[in-house]
Design a protein around this motif. Structure first.
Motif, PDB file in Angstrom:
ATOM      1  N   UNK A 175      23.921  41.277 108.290  1.00  0.00           N
ATOM      2  CA  UNK A 175      23.152  42.066 107.829  1.00  0.00           C
ATOM      3  C   UNK A 175      24.118  43.690 108.537  1.00  0.00           C
ATOM      4  N   UNK A 176      25.255  43.317 109.353  1.00  0.00           N
ATOM      5  CA  UNK A 176      25.678  44.420 109.632  1.00  0.00           C
ATOM      6  C   UNK A 176      27.007  44.949 108.387  1.00  0.00           C
ATOM      7  N   UNK A 177      27.573  43.697 108.258  1.00  0.00           N
ATOM      8  CA  UNK A 177      28.915  43.442 107.791  1.00  0.00           C
ATOM      9  C   UNK A 177      29.380  42.948 106.117  1.00  0.00           C
ATOM     10  N   UNK A 178      29.610  43.277 105.098  1.00  0.00           N
ATOM     11  CA  UNK A 178      29.819  42.538 103.706  1.00  0.00           C
ATOM     12  C   UNK A 178      30.227  41.389 104.146  1.00  0.00           C
ATOM     13  N   UNK A 179      29.700  40.138 105.060  1.00  0.00           N
ATOM     14  CA  UNK A 179      30.219  38.608 105.029  1.00  0.00           C
ATOM     15  C   UNK A 179      28.775  38.501 104.479  1.00  0.00           C
ATOM     16  N   UNK A 180      29.187  36.261 104.197  1.00  0.00           N
ATOM     17  CA  UNK A 180      28.184  35.585 104.737  1.00  0.00           C
ATOM     18  C   UNK A 180      28.564  34.637 105.588  1.00  0.00           C
ATOM     19  N   UNK A 190      36.420  46.366  96.069  1.00  0.00           N
ATOM     20  CA  UNK A 190      35.773  46.732  97.183  1.00  0.00           C
ATOM     21  C   UNK A 190      36.182  46.660  98.172  1.00  0.00           C
ATOM     22  N   UNK A 191      36.175  45.513  98.294  1.00  0.00           N
ATOM     23  CA  UNK A 191      36.780  44.274 100.014  1.00  0.00           C
ATOM     24  C   UNK A 191      37.254  44.818 100.194  1.00  0.00           C
ATOM     25  N   UNK A 192      38.748  45.926  99.399  1.00  0.00           N
ATOM     26  CA  UNK A 192      40.095  46.335 100.627  1.00  0.00           C
ATOM     27  C   UNK A 192      39.994  47.527 101.118  1.00  0.00           C
ATOM     28  N   UNK A 193      38.439  48.077 100.938  1.00  0.00           N
ATOM     29  CA  UNK A 193      37.948  49.277 101.847  1.00  0.00           C
ATOM     30  C   UNK A 193      36.677  48.458 103.250  1.00  0.00           C
ATOM     31  N   UNK A 194      36.656  47.136 103.281  1.00  0.00           N
ATOM     32  CA  UNK A 194      36.335  46.821 104.536  1.00  0.00           C
ATOM     33  C   UNK A 194      36.661  45.685 105.230  1.00  0.00           C
ATOM     34  N   UNK A 195      38.108  45.382 104.118  1.00  0.00           N
ATOM     35  CA  UNK A 195      38.822  44.572 105.478  1.00  0.00           C
ATOM     36  C   UNK A 195      40.309  44.740 104.650  1.00  0.00           C
TER      37      UNK A 195
END
Ligand code: BEZ
Length: 211
Positions: free
Chosen positions: A161-166, A187-192
């Motif tokens: 719910x809080x991060x862009x992961x599964x 997009x993933x580079x921004x988050x990770x």
């Protein structure tokens, strides 16, 4: 039709071992774990209630409250609670709903007549702070629940719910997770910012972000 993931958990009022409750008010802003028990004074249920009581700190850590329902009376639940404390070493520390009219059992479709009789099966509903159903599990009467699995899925739901992961198969809190397939690499580079291990374009493993 039965209740599905994403449905609002139906509200009800009920008498419990901790007094009368309005379910949604009782949940407040917490996560909830509603579980059905076939009957009081039965062996598997006795161990399950004891196991739930021993996990209170684990439920608290996750902002989650346990509540259980059995179609017996509150008076019976209170007498049974003494047996649970004696045999399991921990008294129930959560409400047990008296459901002699089967209002809650029927509302949540917990009675499966083809499973032998008119007692409930072992249902589990994990409900989020928005009162949405996020996990359903149904166990037969003969098999006690795996409470570690219930806690594990709450961990996964709260993380995702809080991060862009599964979370992958058999994931445990702290293990590597999957970058959400909905994110492009840009997009993933921004988050990770620390990157990921790309096994396939659709399978990108990364460290659990909140660790
Ligand atoms: C039990 O809790 O042991 C149980 C209850 C109802 C049917 C079967 C087993």
């Amino acid at each position: 039709m039965g209740l599905r993931l994403g449905d609002t958990a139906p509200n009800f009022t009920a008498d419990t071992t901790e007094g009368e409750i309005d379910f949604h008010q009782w949940l407040g802003d917490s996560w909830g774990v509603l579980m059905s028990h076939p009957a009081d004074f039965t062996p598997v249920c006795t161990t399950e209630i004891g196991a739930t009581a021993k996990l209170k700190d684990e439920f608290d850590k996750r902002g989650a409250k346990a509540i259980v329902v059995s179609v017996d009376s509150v008076e019976d639940h209170k007498a049974w609670s003494r047996d649970i404390e004696e045999t399991q070493g921990c008294a129930p520390n959560f409400p047990i709903i008296g459901d002699t009219d089967r209002k809650v059992a029927e509302l949540y479709d917990m009675i499966h007549p083809n499973e032998g009789d008119t007692s409930t099966v072992r249902s589990v509903f994990v409900i989020d702070p928005n009162k949405k159903i996020r996990l359903t599990l149904t166990y037969p009467k003969s098999a006690g629940r795996n409470f570690a699995e219930i806690l594990r899925v709450i961990d996964s739901l709260q993380l995702t719910d809080n991060y862009k992961v599964t979370t992958p198969a058999d994931w445990q809190n702290g293990d590597d997770v999957i970058v959400s397939p909905a994110l492009s690499n840009e997009e993933a580079k921004q988050h990770f910012p620390n990157g990921w291990n790309e096994l396939k374009p659709y399978l990108r493993m990364t460290k659990q972000p909140n660790r």
